[in-house]
Design a protein around this motif. Structure first.
Motif, PDB file in Angstrom:
ATOM      1  N   UNK A 150      -9.159  19.034  66.127  1.00 12.06           N
ATOM      2  CA  UNK A 150      -9.901  19.897  65.200  1.00 12.06           C
ATOM      3  C   UNK A 150     -11.307  20.152  65.714  1.00 12.06           C
ATOM      4  N   UNK A 151     -11.910  19.130  66.339  1.00 18.05           N
ATOM      5  CA  UNK A 151     -13.239  19.310  66.904  1.00 18.05           C
ATOM      6  C   UNK A 151     -13.253  20.344  68.019  1.00 18.05           C
ATOM      7  N   UNK A 152     -12.207  20.328  68.864  1.00 14.59           N
ATOM      8  CA  UNK A 152     -12.109  21.347  69.912  1.00 14.59           C
ATOM      9  C   UNK A 152     -11.964  22.729  69.282  1.00 14.59           C
ATOM     10  N   UNK A 153     -11.158  22.809  68.211  1.00 14.37           N
ATOM     11  CA  UNK A 153     -11.013  24.087  67.522  1.00 14.37           C
ATOM     12  C   UNK A 153     -12.337  24.596  66.971  1.00 14.37           C
ATOM     13  N   UNK A 154     -13.093  23.713  66.355  1.00 14.77           N
ATOM     14  CA  UNK A 154     -14.406  24.114  65.822  1.00 14.77           C
ATOM     15  C   UNK A 154     -15.365  24.485  66.946  1.00 14.77           C
ATOM     16  N   UNK A 155     -15.207  23.827  68.078  1.00 10.13           N
ATOM     17  CA  UNK A 155     -16.020  24.156  69.251  1.00 10.13           C
ATOM     18  C   UNK A 155     -15.715  25.581  69.715  1.00 10.13           C
ATOM     19  N   UNK A 156     -14.420  25.947  69.722  1.00  7.86           N
ATOM     20  CA  UNK A 156     -14.060  27.323  70.065  1.00  7.86           C
ATOM     21  C   UNK A 156     -14.614  28.306  69.035  1.00  7.86           C
ATOM     22  N   UNK A 157     -14.573  27.914  67.768  1.00  2.36           N
ATOM     23  CA  UNK A 157     -15.139  28.775  66.724  1.00  2.36           C
ATOM     24  C   UNK A 157     -16.624  29.013  66.982  1.00  2.36           C
ATOM     25  N   UNK A 158     -17.348  27.957  67.297  1.00  2.00           N
ATOM     26  CA  UNK A 158     -18.787  28.085  67.548  1.00  2.00           C
ATOM     27  C   UNK A 158     -19.064  28.994  68.728  1.00  2.00           C
ATOM     28  N   UNK A 159     -18.293  28.837  69.810  1.00  2.00           N
ATOM     29  CA  UNK A 159     -18.493  29.698  70.972  1.00  2.00           C
ATOM     30  C   UNK A 159     -18.125  31.143  70.651  1.00  2.00           C
ATOM     31  N   UNK A 160     -17.105  31.310  69.800  1.00  2.59           N
ATOM     32  CA  UNK A 160     -16.754  32.661  69.388  1.00  2.59           C
ATOM     33  C   UNK A 160     -17.861  33.312  68.580  1.00  2.59           C
ATOM     34  N   UNK A 161     -18.466  32.553  67.686  1.00  2.00           N
ATOM     35  CA  UNK A 161     -19.574  33.081  66.879  1.00  2.00           C
ATOM     36  C   UNK A 161     -20.743  33.463  67.782  1.00  2.00           C
ATOM     37  N   UNK A 162     -21.048  32.609  68.737  1.00  2.00           N
ATOM     38  CA  UNK A 162     -22.139  32.925  69.676  1.00  2.00           C
ATOM     39  C   UNK A 162     -21.811  34.178  70.478  1.00  2.00           C
TER      40      UNK A 162
END
Length: 315
Positions: A150-162
């Motif tokens: 889940x942390x990796x998924x949220x990490x992808x979300x953060x990079x997507x937002x950026x």
């Protein structure tokens, strides 16, 4: 502009639809039942194979390797965090198929190595019982693994937002642009007017993002060893044929790895057939970059949603 907005928000809509379907329908429950039945049959065959090795039957070790490999296939066919993570990463990031396949195989073999270390340390150094070893794997380590995914998924979300913010900021210099003067963007060059690169080049997108990414992906999968591998290692430890258990465990890892590699290749193909083709067809690199960022955000959200759903079941 409205049409462009619909294009780059489409991955988010698709991700939301898939998440809703998983939540309402229970996902791939029928596949999970089939895989569980296959695992039980393979586990019984593994027990017979171990007894045959102990009795000195010729060809018993080769038979155990084959059954263990099949167990790995059945284990990987059901819902699991390895395919979820590798497949989600392949959809969210532009990663070469060979590289992602290597990561998929490495994660499965690392999971086998984790099982060997856990049983060796638990039974050999700490004198744990079978219940303690399997309880740790099914309880705390499963939870940690799902949370890591889940942390990796949220990490992808953060990079997507950026990424969604970056193209807009790069192309939004109203004070520096003369909007009456047309200027052209190129996917593989900087903008000749503002001097900014509004999106990654295809070559840049194909680069592996870092060794850190690879270690995170492999580690998140390897944290939780396979229950079947623990079963095999524990019984071979008690029978005094632990090396056969180690060999069988890595045969399981190869079986699991085969399915995970297929998931990796499927995710890369799906991305190239949809997202990458759409990006290549767009004349505006800023919009293309937004689509890539939205896809990464959507894939990360799906990974995080699925992993957290599995983690909640353990609580």
């Amino acid at each position: 502009m409205r049409a462009r907005g619909l294009i780059w928000t489409l991955p988010l809509v698709v991700a939301a639809g898939v998440a809703l379907w998983l939540w309402m329908s229970g996902g791939l429950d029928s596949l999970a039942v089939w895989a569980a039945e296959g695992q039980r049959e393979a586990q019984n065959a593994i027990a017979r194979g171990v007894r045959a090795i102990k009795q000195g039957d010729p060809g018993a070790l080769a038979g155990l390797m084959g059954v263990a490999f099949l167990y790995g296939l059945f284990h990987a066919a059901g819902p699991g965090h390895g395919k979820l993570l590798i497949g989600g990463y392949g959809l969210g990031r532009a990663v070469p198929a060979l590289r992602l396949s290597a990561l998929a195989l490495a994660s499965s073999l690392a999971q086998s190595a984790m099982a060997v270390l856990m049983v060796g340390a638990g039974l050999g150094l700490l004198a744990w019982t079978r219940t303690q070893v399997t309880g740790l794997a099914d309880g705390a380590l499963s939870l940690v693994s799902y949370l890591a995914v889940a942390g990796v998924g949220l990490w992808l979300v953060l990079r997507g937002v950026r990424g969604l913010r970056r193209p807009g900021a790069a192309c939004g210099h109203a004070a520096h642009h003369d909007h009456d003067t047309p200027h052209h963007h190129h996917h593989d060059e900087t903008c000749p007017t503002c001097g900014h690169a509004h999106g990654p080049t295809p070559a840049q997108a194909e680069q592996v993002h870092s060794l850190r990414d690879a270690l995170v992906l492999v580690g998140a999968v390897a944290i939780r060893p396979c229950t079947g591998a623990l079963f095999l290692l524990i019984i071979t430890w008690r029978m005094g044929i632990f090396p056969a258990g180690i060999a069988g465990t890595f045969a399981m890892g190869l079986g699991t790895g085969l399915v995970t590699v297929i998931a990796a290749l499927a995710s890369v193909w799906l991305r190239r057939a949809s997202v990458d083709r759409l990006r290549a067809a767009l004349p505006d690199p800023a919009t293309a970059a937004r689509i890539a960022a939205a896809t990464e955000l959507a894939a990360g959200a799906l990974v995080a949603f699925a992993a957290l759903s599995l983690a909640i079941r353990l609580l």
